[in-house]
Scaffold this active site. Structure first.
Site, short mmCIF file in Angstrom:
data_model
loop_
_atom_site.label_atom_id
_atom_site.label_comp_id
_atom_site.label_asym_id
_atom_site.label_seq_id
_atom_site.Cartn_x
_atom_site.Cartn_y
_atom_site.Cartn_z
CG ASP A 58 -1.94 -1.07 1.23
OD1 ASP A 58 -1.85 -1.97 0.38
OD2 ASP A 58 -2.82 -1.05 2.10
CD GLU B 268 -8.67 -4.55 1.65
OE1 GLU B 268 -8.18 -4.80 2.75
OE2 GLU B 268 -8.19 -4.99 0.59
C1 FRU Z 1 -4.84 -3.32 1.36
C2 FRU Z 1 -4.75 -3.74 2.80
C3 FRU Z 1 -5.24 -2.64 3.71
C4 FRU Z 1 -4.53 -2.90 5.00
C5 FRU Z 1 -3.22 -3.48 4.52
C6 FRU Z 1 -2.67 -4.59 5.35
O1 FRU Z 1 -3.85 -3.87 0.56
O2 FRU Z 1 -5.46 -4.94 3.02
O3 FRU Z 1 -6.65 -2.62 3.83
O4 FRU Z 1 -4.41 -1.74 5.74
O5 FRU Z 1 -3.41 -3.95 3.21
O6 FRU Z 1 -1.44 -5.07 4.88
#
Ligand code: FRU
Length: 425
Positions: A53, A294
């Site tokens: 992310d 997300e």
């Molecule tokens: C998206 C996600 C987010 C979370 C993170 C955890 O790729 O699932 O929602 O904060 O990755 O690694």
């Protein structure tokens, strides 16, 4: 358990619904909503760490901001373990897939800087070991507050629990690079309440994370989006007529879709500093459709509110499906009513079916550029051999027009140009 509409009946606004009928319109491989193929010959940002992310530094209005000519991004990051015996397979070779799949449990927030909006240089960890109160530092948003370079980093403190938190620090620049100072005191803001947003006690697979604060361009107030699930014991949700939508004959059976209960949450700040928040009912729910919406975020364009959120194939409910990628909804004001799925279905930019996991965690920026990371790309015809990414994907350009979006351009890996530059005082 009450249906969605009964449940939020007396609240200030009704959540918009992403219905099963909307999701039936999803078409994988439509070229206007499909990310171009990512080559298996991609460059990696670092041999030392995986990144996923990506959170560009921005102001509270959403503008991607450089500081004294330096672009800054934050990334969820985990060490790669090519020499760790724990990650060797039976033949003594590095099992990178297992190492990559384990990364969420050791995610930490790192930052990178650049003069060009690409070719990122590693700055290091944002918070020293021991500062963050939990094991995992999950996604959020860094906000540049002022010309003194102060930054509020909102993120998710996970394991134990999942708490939306913030930590304040400062960005310092020199001719040679950028450093982050401060980021020493983490302030918990809020957790799921079990009334509007599902708690861990109600569902071990609950989601409550990914804060994205913003100022509403119309009412000027400070709000925050986040990912949630609709409150209630797992399995108790009702997928009623409203959640199903206008489906063709033969599509009324909802199977076990009551287990998929994603929503986009919203909170409003009681103060100007964003230290005191009140959760409001979700902006959008996907009960009976999908279990994860997300990293929700907005683009404000042409007086409209474009809500984007990322989702997966594996989190879709029985009888509906779609690619991993970013989905979107548009409304005339923050609380809708009735945000409409973009392109009819909601799908804005999905992976091609020949490379279903090539990218994820898309972030649509107000300039129409979409950043994401490379997850895995097939290296043979059958797709059995893959190359793990853990690095920045090529940026994609989309055009947003009314209720439609179109893929119009592709740029370099990890290209995140600033929209404005702030000179520090
Ligand atoms: C998206 C996600 C987010 C979370 C993170 C955890 O790729 O699932 O929602 O904060 O990755 O690694």
């Amino acid at each position: 358990m009450k249906s969605n509409t009964e449940k939020f009946g007396k609240t200030p606004h009704q959540p918009s619904l992403w219905t099963r009928a909307d999701a039936l319109k999803v078409r994988a491989d439509d070229p206007t909503t499909t990310q171009p193929l990512v080559s298996a010959n991609f460059p990696v940002l670092s041999d030392e760490v995986f990144i996923w992310d990506t959170m560009p530094l921005r102001d509270i209005d959403g503008n991607i901001t450089s500081v004294d000519g330096w672009s800054v991004i934050f990334t969820l990051t985990a060490d790669r373990h090519p020499n760790d015996p724990q990650y060797l397979d039976q033949n003594g070779n590095y099992d990178i897939t297992r190492d990559w799949n384990d990364r969420h449990g050791r995610a930490k927030m790192y930052y990178w800087f650049s003069r060009t909006g690409k070719d990122w240089e590693l700055g290091g960890r944002v918070m020293a070991e021991g500062v963050s109160p939990t094991v995992r530092e999950w996604a959020g948003t860094p906000i540049l507050l002022n010309e003194q370079g102060e930054v509020d980093l909102y993120y998710t403190a996970v394991t134990p629990g999942a708490t939306i938190v913030k930590v304040r620090g400062r960005v310092v620049t020199t001719e040679h690079g950028v450093s982050l100072v401060g980021f020493e005191k983490v302030k918990p803001l809020f957790e799921a309440d079990g009334k509007m947003y599902q708690t861990e006690a109600q569902n071990a697979f609950w989601g409550f994370r990914d804060p994205w604060p913003f100022r509403d361009p119309k009412d000027g107030k400070l709000y925050m989006l986040f990912e949630g699930n609709v409150a209630g014991e797992r399995g108790s949700h009702k997928v009623g007529e409203a959640e199903v939508g206008d489906v063709p004959p033969g599509y009324e059976d909802v199977g076990n879709s009551r287990f998929q209960t994603a929503c986009v949450g919203i909170a409003v700040a009681r103060d100007e500093d964003g230290d005191d928040w009140e959760m409001l009912p979700p902006l959008l729910t996907a009960v009976g459709v999908n279990d994860q919406t997300e990293r929700p975020h907005f683009v404000f364009q042409d007086g409209k509110y474009y809500l984007f959120t990322i989702s997966h194939t594996f989190t879709y409910a029985d009888g509906v499906t779609g690619p991993d990628g970013v989905y979107g909804f548009v409304a005339d004001s923050l609380f809708g009513p009735h945000a409409v799925p973009l392109n009819g279905s909601g799908l804005v930019l999905g992976n091609p079916s020949s490379q279903p996991f090539q990218t994820y965690s898309h972030c649509v920026m107000p300039n129409g550029l979409v950043t994401s990371f490379i997850d895995s790309v097939p290296t043979d015809e059958t797709g059995t051999q893959i190359r793990i990414g853990g690095t920045e994907a090529p940026t994609v350009g989309i055009k947003i027009k009314g209720q439609q979006t179109f893929v119009v351009a592709e740029y370099d890996y990890g290209y995140i140009p600033p929209m404005l530059d702030v000179t520090l005082k």
